[in-house]
Design a protein around this motif. Structure first.
Motif, PDB file in Angstrom:
ATOM      1  N   LYS A 257      15.654   4.907   1.422  1.00 17.69           N
ATOM      2  CA  LYS A 257      14.991   6.207   1.237  1.00 17.69           C
ATOM      3  C   LYS A 257      13.695   6.043   0.443  1.00 17.69           C
ATOM      4  N   LYS A 258      13.700   5.196  -0.579  1.00 13.24           N
ATOM      5  CA  LYS A 258      12.472   4.930  -1.342  1.00 13.24           C
ATOM      6  C   LYS A 258      11.405   4.337  -0.439  1.00 13.24           C
ATOM      7  N   LEU A 259      11.822   3.424   0.426  1.00 12.50           N
ATOM      8  CA  LEU A 259      10.874   2.817   1.359  1.00 12.50           C
ATOM      9  C   LEU A 259      10.256   3.880   2.258  1.00 12.50           C
ATOM     10  N   LEU A 260      11.084   4.752   2.815  1.00 13.30           N
ATOM     11  CA  LEU A 260      10.576   5.783   3.722  1.00 13.30           C
ATOM     12  C   LEU A 260       9.581   6.698   3.004  1.00 13.30           C
ATOM     13  N   ASP A 261       9.860   7.034   1.751  1.00  9.16           N
ATOM     14  CA  ASP A 261       8.930   7.863   0.974  1.00  9.16           C
ATOM     15  C   ASP A 261       7.587   7.158   0.819  1.00  9.16           C
ATOM     16  N   ASN A 262       7.647   5.851   0.559  1.00  8.72           N
ATOM     17  CA  ASN A 262       6.408   5.081   0.428  1.00  8.72           C
ATOM     18  C   ASN A 262       5.638   5.047   1.740  1.00  8.72           C
ATOM     19  N   LEU A 263       6.353   4.878   2.841  1.00  4.48           N
ATOM     20  CA  LEU A 263       5.695   4.784   4.135  1.00  4.48           C
ATOM     21  C   LEU A 263       5.027   6.106   4.523  1.00  4.48           C
ATOM     22  N   VAL A 264       5.646   7.223   4.167  1.00  2.60           N
ATOM     23  CA  VAL A 264       5.023   8.526   4.424  1.00  2.60           C
ATOM     24  C   VAL A 264       3.709   8.633   3.644  1.00  2.60           C
ATOM     25  N   THR A 265       3.694   8.107   2.410  1.00  2.00           N
ATOM     26  CA  THR A 265       2.461   8.102   1.619  1.00  2.00           C
ATOM     27  C   THR A 265       1.396   7.241   2.270  1.00  2.00           C
ATOM     28  N   VAL A 266       1.797   6.085   2.790  1.00  2.00           N
ATOM     29  CA  VAL A 266       0.856   5.199   3.489  1.00  2.00           C
ATOM     30  C   VAL A 266       0.251   5.921   4.685  1.00  2.00           C
ATOM     31  N   ILE A 267       1.074   6.622   5.445  1.00  2.00           N
ATOM     32  CA  ILE A 267       0.596   7.341   6.625  1.00  2.00           C
ATOM     33  C   ILE A 267      -0.394   8.433   6.221  1.00  2.00           C
ATOM     34  N   SER A 268      -0.094   9.139   5.131  1.00  2.68           N
ATOM     35  CA  SER A 268      -0.984  10.226   4.698  1.00  2.68           C
ATOM     36  C   SER A 268      -2.358   9.708   4.309  1.00  2.68           C
ATOM     37  N   GLU A 269      -2.419   8.470   3.822  1.00  2.00           N
ATOM     38  CA  GLU A 269      -3.696   7.881   3.399  1.00  2.00           C
ATOM     39  C   GLU A 269      -4.408   7.159   4.532  1.00  2.00           C
ATOM     40  N   ASN A 270      -3.650   6.418   5.327  1.00  2.00           N
ATOM     41  CA  ASN A 270      -4.257   5.541   6.331  1.00  2.00           C
ATOM     42  C   ASN A 270      -4.105   6.042   7.761  1.00  2.00           C
ATOM     43  N   GLY A 271      -3.216   7.033   7.963  1.00  2.00           N
ATOM     44  CA  GLY A 271      -3.014   7.563   9.304  1.00  2.00           C
ATOM     45  C   GLY A 271      -2.064   6.754  10.157  1.00  2.00           C
ATOM     46  N   LYS A 272      -1.679   5.567   9.669  1.00  2.00           N
ATOM     47  CA  LYS A 272      -0.776   4.712  10.441  1.00  2.00           C
ATOM     48  C   LYS A 272      -0.127   3.688   9.527  1.00  2.00           C
ATOM     49  N   ILE A 273       0.829   2.972  10.081  1.00  2.00           N
ATOM     50  CA  ILE A 273       1.482   1.864   9.377  1.00  2.00           C
ATOM     51  C   ILE A 273       1.269   0.608  10.195  1.00  2.00           C
ATOM     52  N   ASP A 274       0.698  -0.415   9.586  1.00  2.00           N
ATOM     53  CA  ASP A 274       0.602  -1.692  10.284  1.00  2.00           C
ATOM     54  C   ASP A 274       1.710  -2.613   9.788  1.00  2.00           C
ATOM     55  N   LYS A 275       1.838  -3.743  10.422  1.00 12.00           N
ATOM     56  CA  LYS A 275       2.907  -4.677  10.080  1.00 12.00           C
ATOM     57  C   LYS A 275       2.798  -5.150   8.629  1.00 12.00           C
ATOM     58  N   GLN A 276       1.559  -5.363   8.184  1.00 11.76           N
ATOM     59  CA  GLN A 276       1.366  -5.838   6.817  1.00 11.76           C
ATOM     60  C   GLN A 276       1.848  -4.808   5.806  1.00 11.76           C
ATOM     61  N   SER A 277       1.481  -3.540   6.023  1.00  8.91           N
ATOM     62  CA  SER A 277       1.908  -2.480   5.108  1.00  8.91           C
ATOM     63  C   SER A 277       3.427  -2.332   5.096  1.00  8.91           C
ATOM     64  N   LEU A 278       4.030  -2.415   6.275  1.00  5.08           N
ATOM     65  CA  LEU A 278       5.483  -2.297   6.364  1.00  5.08           C
ATOM     66  C   LEU A 278       6.179  -3.428   5.618  1.00  5.08           C
ATOM     67  N   ASN A 279       5.786  -4.661   5.919  1.00  5.81           N
ATOM     68  CA  ASN A 279       6.439  -5.813   5.289  1.00  5.81           C
ATOM     69  C   ASN A 279       6.212  -5.848   3.784  1.00  5.81           C
ATOM     70  N   TYR A 280       5.000  -5.488   3.357  1.00  3.33           N
ATOM     71  CA  TYR A 280       4.720  -5.499   1.923  1.00  3.33           C
ATOM     72  C   TYR A 280       5.504  -4.390   1.218  1.00  3.33           C
ATOM     73  N   SER A 281       5.617  -3.218   1.845  1.00  2.10           N
ATOM     74  CA  SER A 281       6.389  -2.114   1.271  1.00  2.10           C
ATOM     75  C   SER A 281       7.851  -2.512   1.104  1.00  2.10           C
ATOM     76  N   ILE A 282       8.406  -3.154   2.120  1.00  2.00           N
ATOM     77  CA  ILE A 282       9.800  -3.620   2.045  1.00  2.00           C
ATOM     78  C   ILE A 282       9.966  -4.593   0.896  1.00  2.00           C
ATOM     79  N   ASP A 283       9.047  -5.534   0.794  1.00  2.00           N
ATOM     80  CA  ASP A 283       9.115  -6.549  -0.252  1.00  2.00           C
ATOM     81  C   ASP A 283       9.046  -5.915  -1.644  1.00  2.00           C
ATOM     82  N   MET A 284       8.159  -4.954  -1.822  1.00  2.13           N
ATOM     83  CA  MET A 284       8.007  -4.309  -3.128  1.00  2.13           C
ATOM     84  C   MET A 284       9.239  -3.486  -3.506  1.00  2.13           C
ATOM     85  N   VAL A 285       9.813  -2.791  -2.538  1.00  2.00           N
ATOM     86  CA  VAL A 285      11.018  -1.995  -2.826  1.00  2.00           C
ATOM     87  C   VAL A 285      12.175  -2.917  -3.204  1.00  2.00           C
ATOM     88  N   LEU A 286      12.333  -4.008  -2.485  1.00  2.72           N
ATOM     89  CA  LEU A 286      13.413  -4.952  -2.782  1.00  2.72           C
ATOM     90  C   LEU A 286      13.240  -5.605  -4.156  1.00  2.72           C
TER      91      LEU A 286
END
Length: 321
Positions: free
Chosen positions: A58-87
């Motif tokens: 759930k924390k990851l999903l919240d972060n990804l929604v923030t990424v989308i609001s700023e960048n308009g999309k999620i790329d592989k780098q943002s996804l993998n880095y977000s996962i790594d930071m949450v873990l």
């Protein structure tokens, strides 16, 4: 903690589609990373599994929604880095990164740090007169330095930007090559030109170049000069000798800043010569206003395979030892 089932609603259906990714590939990545089950039902996402893992998802999903609001999309780098930071327990890191804008590209795209390492690098360039940034290809070393230089130029904090790199393939002796000076050095300076085009646009860059406000030249042409009120960038510094590094650093004049970038795993100078980027870490380690930033595979912001390639080389070299 026991098992948990959590329903997640998205305010925007577009956010959910972006998070799921093409053919749900992002969801597959998330499920594997957090060991949870995820399914979509009536426009709601249901997450089930170990309670701790569900909460992290759930924390990851919240972060990804923030990424989308700023960048308009999620790329592989943002996804993998977000996962790594949450873990790693740094779930709020991406929100902090997204609030940091260095500059804006020619096409209006905000230039921001994408990793903690890049954020430290940017802060260091603000706070220190000389910054060494050492790390593998794809970590944004040169691009971020140029973005910072252009920002300071536009803010009138400096009057000139000087970019240089050693032309190792030509042995720094360019006289034997055909053509005028520009034709001789262009192949070795092309990566710098590419970054400048992206940040300034071709016309603005050409105008700055013609006025001498931006100068791009091989390292050999820095000798004997003093550069006042300048932002000086030395790229590919792993290919300098100790003597060349000393020559470059002593070009700094009043009101100037210098950024030196390089990858000490890709040294092209003869083995009998020690890289100036390696020796300088010991020589200058205790001097105030000089900082060393080390980026690693987690700071790679190119194709996701680059990080895997770096990891593969690290394993190979470790096994070889």
């Amino acid at each position: 903690m026991g098992e948990k089932i959590l329903e997640v609603e998205f305010e925007k259906i577009e956010d959910m589609r972006e998070i799921f990714g093409y053919l749900d590939e992002n969801i597959s990545t998330i499920k594997e990373a957090f060991d949870v089950n995820m399914k979509l039902s009536d426009g709601r996402l249901e997450i089930s599994g170990n309670a701790a893992n569900v909460n992290l998802t759930k924390k990851l999903l919240d972060n990804l929604v923030t990424v989308i609001s700023e960048n308009g999309k999620i790329d592989k780098q943002s996804l993998n880095y977000s996962i790594d930071m949450v873990l790693k327990g740094n779930a709020d890191v991406l929100k902090d990164l997204l609030n940091e804008t260095i500059s804006v590209s020619f096409e209006g795209k905000p230039i921001k740090p994408k990793t903690l390492g890049q954020k430290r690098y940017i802060n260091s360039m603000r706070d220190n007169d000389i910054v060494f940034c050492i790390g593998p290809a794809g970590t944004g070393k040169t691009y971020l330095a140029i973005a910072m230089a252009v920002k300071k130029l536009k803010n009138k904090e400096i009057s000139r930007v000087v970019l240089t790199r050693p032309a190792v393939e030509a042995g720094e002796n360019l006289g034997f090559l055909p053509g005028d000076l520009q034709e001789k050095v262009d192949p070795y300076l092309r990566p710098i030109y590419d970054a400048l085009y992206d940040i300034l646009g071709f016309e603005s860059f050409t105008r700055y170049l013609e006025k001498g406000i931006i100068e791009v030249a091989p390292l050999a042409y820095m000798r004997g000069r003093t550069l006042d009120s300048s932002f000086i960038i030395l790229d590919e510094a792993q290919n300098t000798s100790k003597e060349q590094m000393k020559m470059f650093l002593t070009r700094m004049g009043f009101g100037s800043k210098a950024v030196i970038t390089g990858d000490i795993t890709q040294i092209d100078i003869p083995r009998k010569k020690e890289s100036g980027l390696i020796s300088i870490q010991e020589i200058l380690k205790d001097i105030k206003s000089i900082d060393f930033i080390h980026l690693n595979k987690y700071d790679v912001v190119r194709h996701p395979l680059i990080q895997k390639i770096i990891e593969a080389y690290e394993r190979y070299e470790t096994e070889g030892d």
